[in-house]
Design a protein around this motif. Structure first.
Motif, PDB file in Angstrom:
ATOM      1  N   UNK A 191       0.858  -1.186   0.000  1.00  0.00           N
ATOM      2  CA  UNK A 191       0.000   0.000   0.000  1.00  0.00           C
ATOM      3  C   UNK A 191       0.895   1.237   0.000  1.00  0.00           C
ATOM      4  N   UNK A 192       0.465   2.259  -0.729  1.00  0.00           N
ATOM      5  CA  UNK A 192       1.304   3.466  -0.838  1.00  0.00           C
ATOM      6  C   UNK A 192       0.863   4.527   0.179  1.00  0.00           C
ATOM      7  N   UNK A 193       1.833   5.155   0.810  1.00  0.00           N
ATOM      8  CA  UNK A 193       1.522   6.222   1.768  1.00  0.00           C
ATOM      9  C   UNK A 193       2.492   7.383   1.604  1.00  0.00           C
ATOM     10  N   UNK A 194       1.956   8.594   1.719  1.00  0.00           N
ATOM     11  CA  UNK A 194       2.804   9.784   1.785  1.00  0.00           C
ATOM     12  C   UNK A 194       3.068  10.052   3.256  1.00  0.00           C
ATOM     13  N   UNK A 195       4.339  10.215   3.595  1.00  0.00           N
ATOM     14  CA  UNK A 195       4.688  10.443   4.998  1.00  0.00           C
ATOM     15  C   UNK A 195       5.123  11.891   5.167  1.00  0.00           C
ATOM     16  N   UNK A 196       4.444  12.610   6.028  1.00  0.00           N
ATOM     17  CA  UNK A 196       4.831  13.992   6.295  1.00  0.00           C
ATOM     18  C   UNK A 196       5.601  14.030   7.611  1.00  0.00           C
ATOM     19  N   UNK A 197       6.908  13.705   7.526  1.00  0.00           N
ATOM     20  CA  UNK A 197       7.672  13.676   8.778  1.00  0.00           C
ATOM     21  C   UNK A 197       7.913  15.070   9.331  1.00  0.00           C
ATOM     22  N   UNK A 204       5.925  10.790  11.792  1.00  0.00           N
ATOM     23  CA  UNK A 204       5.224  10.955  10.518  1.00  0.00           C
ATOM     24  C   UNK A 204       4.205   9.863  10.221  1.00  0.00           C
ATOM     25  N   UNK A 205       4.387   8.690  10.816  1.00  0.00           N
ATOM     26  CA  UNK A 205       3.498   7.573  10.472  1.00  0.00           C
ATOM     27  C   UNK A 205       3.465   6.617  11.659  1.00  0.00           C
ATOM     28  N   UNK A 206       2.335   5.921  11.821  1.00  0.00           N
ATOM     29  CA  UNK A 206       2.241   4.964  12.929  1.00  0.00           C
ATOM     30  C   UNK A 206       2.618   3.575  12.418  1.00  0.00           C
TER      31      UNK A 206
END
Ligand code: SAH
Length: 394
Positions: A191-197, A204-206
């Protein structure tokens, strides 16, 4: 190493250290020798002069966090070994060079022998959160370790410690320590995710919900799914990909809802109806007219300290009660707690109290926790913070 300051423990307090618990509380300290200031590396001794451990000093309730139970001659070498061990573990569990998942936790604080340090890997960018000045003062060392391990695969290192350390350490900005802002898309089980760190929550992501999202997918086909506290839409994307009939995502943060929308668009999930709601979950559950076959409850830590534990348990009860009221018969609830001070027993007690109040038959189908890239020392039960239950509600 130069002569280190010494911390001498009270006699009856050495057992915990001998059992490899990585924390020394201020009340266990009998005396200190040498200059012991915040962030210092100290050696810990018994009253009889027996060496016990080497750790990082912080003038707080947990005064020393232990780095090693063996004498340390070279701190840079010790850090590098810990990073190499951590990397090797992620290789062993199949997270390195994995074509479907290119984000994982590299350093999970005590679980990787580096208390107060979190390093998450997002497809070429390492994001650091140092939760103590001792680690913050050693960021250069940490960057060197990352360069050694990842070599050319390392594109950037972003320090996000200001978000967690600002007050005590007088630091005000998060910044790139190496490289610069670059592509921020990752894959998790394809699955694709954009991470805004930079602006997102935590690093940025769990990442800790990776495997639980995959488990959720098994329950979603043709189901009407409500994902509460959805943040960047992790559970929503998996549910839609798995053929849910409809997915609703609820989060109080507009930024989170934006991320959710972006991530859903990125995965071309146009066929499944999805709606995001920027709302308080408690109000949403109280007011909404929809009914759902599956509800995810993944709130932020309701208790940050032992003092707020009782209140947190009550909040878990209230939240779960609202979900029991809402869920259709033969429904499924994925309910989580990430409060470290609320253990499995407290959490299950809160959920049971909610079930009793709702007077519905509830069965436990599975118990969930954190994945293998979030390891915990068996001597440090405090490290197991994430707990979840999959419930069948009739
Ligand atoms: N399930 C998410 C992680 C949840 S983190 C995932 O898998 O990525 C907790 C989220 O709850 C945050 O995004 C925060 O903005 C949101 N939140 C906190 N309190 C809230 C409330 N009362 N109502 C709605 N959202 C809330």
């Amino acid at each position: 190493m130069p002569d280190l300051a010494k911390i001498i423990l009270r006699n009856h307090k050495i057992d915990a250290v001998k059992r490899f618990h990585p924390w020394i509380f201020s009340g266990a300290i009998k005396e200190m020798e040498g200059e012991v200031k915040e962030g210092a590396i100290v050696e810990v001794y018994s009253d009889q002069g027996e060496y016990l451990a080497t750790g990082l000093y912080n003038p707080s309730n947990i005064a020393v966090k232990i780095l090693s139970f063996q004498k340390v001659s070279d701190i840079a070498q010790l850090f590098l070994e810990k990073f190499q061990n951590a990397y090797q573990l992620r290789q062993q569990i199949g997270l390195v060079d994995n074509p479907k998942t290119n984000c994982y936790r590299l350093i999970n604080a005590e679980g990787d022998g580096l208390p107060s340090l979190i390093v998450d890997w997002y497809n070429g960018t390492a994001v650091i959160q140092a939760y103590s000045l001792a680690l913050y003062q050693r960021l250069d060392l940490i960057v060197d370790c990352l360069k050694t391990i990842y070599a050319d695969n390392l594109r950037a290192v972003y320090d996000k410690s200001a978000a967690v350390l600002a007050k005590s350490a007088h630091i005000s900005e998060n910044k790139y320590l190496f490289g610069q802002k670059n592509g921020n898309e990752v894959l998790e089980f394809g699955h694709r995710f954009i991470i805004d760190w930079e602006k997102g929550q935590k690093t940025g992501f769990f990442l800790d919900q990776r495997e639980n999202r995959a488990i959720l997918a098994q329950y979603c086909q043709n189901k009407r799914v409500l994902n509460t506290f959805s943040y960047s839409g992790g559970f929503s994307v998996y549910a839609m990909q798995a053929g849910a009939a409809l997915v609703h995502s609820v989060d109080s943060s507009h930024g989170a809802i934006d991320l959710t929308e972006k991530n859903i668009a990125l995965n071309n999930l146009g066929e499944v109806p999805h709606q995001s709601y920027s709302a308080d979950v408690f109000n949403f559950l109280r007011d909404c007219q929809e009914d759902y076959d599956l509800i995810v409850l993944d709130p932020p830590a309701f208790a940050k300290s032992i003092q707020s534990r009782h209140q947190a348990v009550m909040a878990y009860k209230r939240l779960n009660y609202q979900a029991f009221q809402k869920i259709r018969p033969q429904g499924i609830i994925f309910t989580f707690s990430c409060s470290q001070v609320v253990n499995e027993e407290h959490f299950q007690g809160a959920v049971m109290a909610a079930a009793i109040e709702s007077a519905r038959p509830v069965r436990i189908l599975a118990r969930l926790s954190q994945p293998a890239d979030h390891p915990t020392s068996i001597y440090h039960s405090e490290g197991s913070y994430l707990k979840g239950l999959v419930l069948a509600v009739d």
